[in-house]
Design a protein around this motif. Structure first.
Motif, PDB file in Angstrom:
ATOM      1  N   PRO A 109      40.950 -30.998   6.440  1.00  0.00           N
ATOM      2  CA  PRO A 109      40.840 -29.760   5.592  1.00  0.00           C
ATOM      3  C   PRO A 109      41.034 -29.943   4.131  1.00  0.00           C
ATOM      4  CG  PRO A 109      43.018 -29.826   6.385  1.00  0.00           C
ATOM      5  CD  PRO A 109      42.094 -31.361   6.487  1.00  0.00           C
ATOM      6  N   VAL A 110      40.873 -28.792   3.279  1.00  0.00           N
ATOM      7  CA  VAL A 110      40.945 -28.851   1.917  1.00  0.00           C
ATOM      8  C   VAL A 110      42.526 -28.731   1.558  1.00  0.00           C
ATOM      9  CG1 VAL A 110      40.963 -27.479  -0.192  1.00  0.00           C
ATOM     10  CG2 VAL A 110      38.807 -27.572   1.229  1.00  0.00           C
ATOM     11  N   HIS A 111      43.258 -27.988   2.217  1.00  0.00           N
ATOM     12  CA  HIS A 111      44.687 -27.640   1.969  1.00  0.00           C
ATOM     13  C   HIS A 111      45.708 -28.665   2.586  1.00  0.00           C
ATOM     14  CE1 HIS A 111      48.624 -25.641   1.953  1.00  0.00           C
ATOM     15  NE2 HIS A 111      48.118 -24.733   1.315  1.00  0.00           N
ATOM     16  N   SER A 112      46.512 -29.335   1.609  1.00  0.00           N
ATOM     17  CA  SER A 112      47.340 -30.266   2.141  1.00  0.00           C
ATOM     18  C   SER A 112      48.502 -29.892   3.540  1.00  0.00           C
ATOM     19  CB  SER A 112      48.388 -31.006   1.212  1.00  0.00           C
ATOM     20  OG  SER A 112      47.699 -32.057   0.521  1.00  0.00           O
ATOM     21  N   GLY A 113      48.843 -28.556   3.482  1.00  0.00           N
ATOM     22  CA  GLY A 113      49.656 -28.079   4.448  1.00  0.00           C
ATOM     23  C   GLY A 113      48.817 -27.975   5.730  1.00  0.00           C
ATOM     24  N   ALA A 134      41.934 -32.674   1.442  1.00  0.00           N
ATOM     25  CA  ALA A 134      43.592 -32.388   1.284  1.00  0.00           C
ATOM     26  C   ALA A 134      44.061 -33.968   0.784  1.00  0.00           C
ATOM     27  CB  ALA A 134      43.853 -32.149   2.602  1.00  0.00           C
ATOM     28  N   GLY A 135      44.959 -33.813  -0.259  1.00  0.00           N
ATOM     29  CA  GLY A 135      45.465 -35.105  -0.879  1.00  0.00           C
ATOM     30  C   GLY A 135      46.806 -35.424  -0.246  1.00  0.00           C
ATOM     31  N   ALA A 136      47.335 -34.974   0.786  1.00  0.00           N
ATOM     32  CA  ALA A 136      48.816 -35.050   1.387  1.00  0.00           C
ATOM     33  C   ALA A 136      49.088 -36.607   1.506  1.00  0.00           C
ATOM     34  CB  ALA A 136      49.105 -34.360   2.553  1.00  0.00           C
ATOM     35  N   LYS A 180      53.829 -24.516  -5.433  1.00  0.00           N
ATOM     36  CA  LYS A 180      55.011 -25.002  -4.636  1.00  0.00           C
ATOM     37  C   LYS A 180      54.439 -25.299  -3.305  1.00  0.00           C
ATOM     38  CE  LYS A 180      59.711 -24.623  -3.365  1.00  0.00           C
ATOM     39  NZ  LYS A 180      60.018 -26.103  -3.359  1.00  0.00           N
ATOM     40  N   TYR A 181      53.678 -26.469  -3.169  1.00  0.00           N
ATOM     41  CA  TYR A 181      53.202 -27.175  -1.698  1.00  0.00           C
ATOM     42  C   TYR A 181      52.943 -28.397  -2.146  1.00  0.00           C
ATOM     43  CZ  TYR A 181      48.163 -26.803  -1.808  1.00  0.00           C
ATOM     44  OH  TYR A 181      46.880 -27.114  -2.154  1.00  0.00           O
ATOM     45  N   ALA A 182      52.802 -29.253  -0.956  1.00  0.00           N
ATOM     46  CA  ALA A 182      52.561 -30.736  -1.096  1.00  0.00           C
ATOM     47  C   ALA A 182      51.802 -31.136  -2.147  1.00  0.00           C
ATOM     48  CB  ALA A 182      52.262 -31.203   0.409  1.00  0.00           C
ATOM     49  N   PHE A 234      46.170 -27.096 -10.155  1.00  0.00           N
ATOM     50  CA  PHE A 234      45.742 -25.808  -9.735  1.00  0.00           C
ATOM     51  C   PHE A 234      44.229 -26.074  -9.115  1.00  0.00           C
ATOM     52  CE2 PHE A 234      48.970 -23.684 -12.398  1.00  0.00           C
ATOM     53  CZ  PHE A 234      49.700 -23.152 -11.463  1.00  0.00           C
ATOM     54  N   ALA A 235      43.875 -25.410  -8.255  1.00  0.00           N
ATOM     55  CA  ALA A 235      42.255 -25.705  -7.836  1.00  0.00           C
ATOM     56  C   ALA A 235      41.806 -24.422  -7.287  1.00  0.00           C
ATOM     57  CB  ALA A 235      42.382 -26.704  -6.697  1.00  0.00           C
ATOM     58  N   GLY A 236      40.416 -24.480  -7.201  1.00  0.00           N
ATOM     59  CA  GLY A 236      39.513 -23.179  -6.723  1.00  0.00           C
ATOM     60  C   GLY A 236      39.687 -22.020  -7.535  1.00  0.00           C
ATOM     61  N   GLY A 260      41.768 -33.415 -11.931  1.00  0.00           N
ATOM     62  CA  GLY A 260      40.320 -32.872 -12.357  1.00  0.00           C
ATOM     63  C   GLY A 260      40.207 -31.432 -11.602  1.00  0.00           C
ATOM     64  N   PHE A 261      40.784 -31.170 -10.577  1.00  0.00           N
ATOM     65  CA  PHE A 261      40.324 -29.844  -9.759  1.00  0.00           C
ATOM     66  C   PHE A 261      40.699 -28.801 -10.899  1.00  0.00           C
ATOM     67  CE2 PHE A 261      42.364 -33.220  -7.207  1.00  0.00           C
ATOM     68  CZ  PHE A 261      41.354 -33.454  -6.493  1.00  0.00           C
ATOM     69  N   LEU A 262      41.454 -29.061 -11.748  1.00  0.00           N
ATOM     70  CA  LEU A 262      41.654 -27.940 -12.693  1.00  0.00           C
ATOM     71  C   LEU A 262      40.263 -27.353 -13.294  1.00  0.00           C
ATOM     72  CD1 LEU A 262      43.764 -26.427 -14.157  1.00  0.00           C
ATOM     73  CD2 LEU A 262      43.701 -28.011 -15.952  1.00  0.00           C
ATOM     74  N   VAL A 309      32.939 -31.874  -7.160  1.00  0.00           N
ATOM     75  CA  VAL A 309      33.683 -33.163  -6.620  1.00  0.00           C
ATOM     76  C   VAL A 309      33.887 -32.891  -4.753  1.00  0.00           C
ATOM     77  CG1 VAL A 309      35.907 -32.229  -6.802  1.00  0.00           C
ATOM     78  CG2 VAL A 309      35.738 -34.546  -6.799  1.00  0.00           C
ATOM     79  N   TYR A 310      33.866 -31.659  -4.677  1.00  0.00           N
ATOM     80  CA  TYR A 310      34.178 -31.071  -3.060  1.00  0.00           C
ATOM     81  C   TYR A 310      32.708 -31.488  -2.388  1.00  0.00           C
ATOM     82  CZ  TYR A 310      37.911 -28.739  -5.616  1.00  0.00           C
ATOM     83  OH  TYR A 310      38.940 -28.655  -6.572  1.00  0.00           O
ATOM     84  N   ALA A 311      31.665 -31.300  -3.007  1.00  0.00           N
ATOM     85  CA  ALA A 311      30.356 -31.717  -2.278  1.00  0.00           C
ATOM     86  C   ALA A 311      30.223 -33.077  -2.240  1.00  0.00           C
ATOM     87  CB  ALA A 311      29.201 -31.043  -3.185  1.00  0.00           C
TER      88      ALA A 311
HETATM   89  C1  PHB Z   1      45.498 -29.764  -1.390  1.00  0.00           C
HETATM   90  O1  PHB Z   1      46.149 -29.069  -0.803  1.00  0.00           O
HETATM   91  O2  PHB Z   1      45.612 -31.319  -0.832  1.00  0.00           O
HETATM   92  C2  PHB Z   1      44.409 -29.771  -2.498  1.00  0.00           C
HETATM   93  C3  PHB Z   1      43.587 -28.667  -2.513  1.00  0.00           C
HETATM   94  C4  PHB Z   1      42.537 -28.427  -3.499  1.00  0.00           C
HETATM   95  C5  PHB Z   1      42.159 -29.355  -4.351  1.00  0.00           C
HETATM   96  C6  PHB Z   1      42.875 -30.645  -4.373  1.00  0.00           C
HETATM   97  C7  PHB Z   1      43.812 -31.005  -3.127  1.00  0.00           C
HETATM   98  O3  PHB Z   1      41.264 -29.246  -5.153  1.00  0.00           O
END
Ligand code: PHB
Length: 395
Positions: A109-113, A134-136, A180-182, A234-236, A260-262, A309-311
């Protein structure tokens, strides 16, 4: 070819037949393997990360379409679940694909959690899974598994190099801020470790709940702390808002840094507010390579928007799967051979060629980028062939 548009929760999409594709004649395996290959997307199609899920889906399908629209000679059925970037629903949503749909592969997925919940399920089921964003760290660290691959990055990997860059630029006293998440905590943690190692100091670490986008009170505090620089994850849509709010709060004189997601995927909408933002990432739009130029042109033709980058990560996830599936000629039952082929892959990515580490993470260059005149300019490679330490992974 706007694949993700209009896709409802759990909607089923089928890859279009591609004219001229050769007919696949199964010889080696049971009739079940002549059926369509089921690929399940566990991605956000709503909320803060919705655009990221769409870009991954688009990139994935584009790579397949470029190669005839099949996997190991077999037609593909796509099943998409909107994971809503909701970690609490991670296992349940993964099970919709794994148990409910009996998919051959999971992508997301996208979200680490969400990734941590997903990994728990696919470690049990053995479903071959490609983490497309997801980079967790734990997913390829203590929770690593033979059937879990990552084509994206770890949160540490994209942030760690910036710690030294900051000190080298005289930005020694830094405020860090994130959700505040992974993902946020690992990114900020990686940055802080290298900052301190390089002789810098963390003035304050600010954490806000995900996906809150109310930054004002914290920006006021940052102004009063007067740090040399600020590093954030931050992202998105949160990244879009943070960079705009930072500028509006009159903080542009304090250099803003981040993974770079910023700025990726949101730079255009950030406009002048993003000017000067310094980031590290495993990709940059402006990379001047044959692979990147042709990828970006094809993506723009297909989806009438710029790739990000997501594409790229979606595109490379499909490349990895195509490699594996062509090695076993579409026989998803030959799991060991499939995994072995995927482990050996060399991906000619728009980001640059990369391989996978023992823990199944990309070993890749991390670029230093800065926004100049509205463009993401590549200043150089901050770290060459950087591999996540994958502490705790026994593969
Ligand atoms: C993540 O939750 O791992 C995450 C989400 C959005 C990003 C990068 C990492 O752009």
């Amino acid at each position: 070819m706007n694949f993700a548009k209009g896709m409802s929760r759990r909607s089923v999409l089928t890859a279009g037949a591609v004219a001229g594709a050769s007919v696949f004649v199964p010889t080696r395996f049971a009739i079940g393997n002549t059926a369509k290959v089921k690929v399940g997307f566990l991605l956000p199609y709503s909320g803060t990360y919705a655009a990221l899920g769409e870009a991954i889906t688009n990139g994935f399908k584009m790579a397949l379409a470029e190669q005839g629209g099949k996997l190991g000679g077999r037609e593909i059925q796509f099943i998409a679940v909107d994971d809503e970037s909701n970690p609490a629903k991670g296992p349940e949503n993964t099970n919709k694909l794994v148990t409910g749909e009996n998919v051959d592969f999971v992508v997301g997925p996208v979200h680490s959690g969400v990734a941590l919940g997903m990994v728990k399920v696919v470690r049990e089921s053995g479903t071959i899974t490609i983490i497309a964003n997801a980079g967790a760290g734990a997913a390829t660290g203590p929770l690593c598994a033979p059937n879990v691959f990552r084509t994206s990055f770890t949160n540490w990997q994209d942030a760690y190099p910036m710690g030294k860059v900051a000190v080298d630029r005289g930005l020694k006293n830094v405020v860090t801020m994130t959700w505040k998440y992974a993902a946020g905590e690992e990114a900020v943690g990686g940055f802080e470790a290298n900052l301190i190692k390089s002789g810098g100091k963390v003035v304050k670490q600010i954490l806000v709940p995900f996906p809150q986008e109310e930054f004002q009170a914290h920006l006021t505090e940052i102004a009063s702390l007067k740090p040399d620089g600020v590093f954030v994850f931050f992202a998105g849509s949160g990244a879009l808002k943070f960079v705009k709010d930072y500028a509006a709060a009159g903080l542009k004189s304090i250099p803003l840094m981040g993974s770079g997601f910023l700025t990726d995927g949101v730079l255009k909408d950030q406009g002048a507010a993003a000017e000067g933002v310094l980031t590290t990432l495993h990709y940059a739009d402006a990379l001047d390579t044959v692979e990147n130029r042709s990828f970006r042109a094809a993506y723009k033709r297909a989806f009438a928007k710029e790739a990000d980058v997501y594409a790229v990560q979606g595109y490379d996830s499909a490349q990895l799967l195509m490699d594996g599936m062509s090695a076993v000629k579409g026989d998803t039952g030959a799991k060991d051979a499939l995994i072995a082929a995927m482990e050996k892959t060399v991906i000619k990515s728009p980001r640059g060629t990369f391989t996978l580490s023992k823990a199944h993470n990309p070993v890749q260059d991390i670029y230093l980028r800065q926004v100049k005149n509205g463009q993401e300019v590549v200043l150089g490679v901050a770290e060459k062939a950087l591999a996540d330490p994958a502490t705790g992974c026994k593969l």
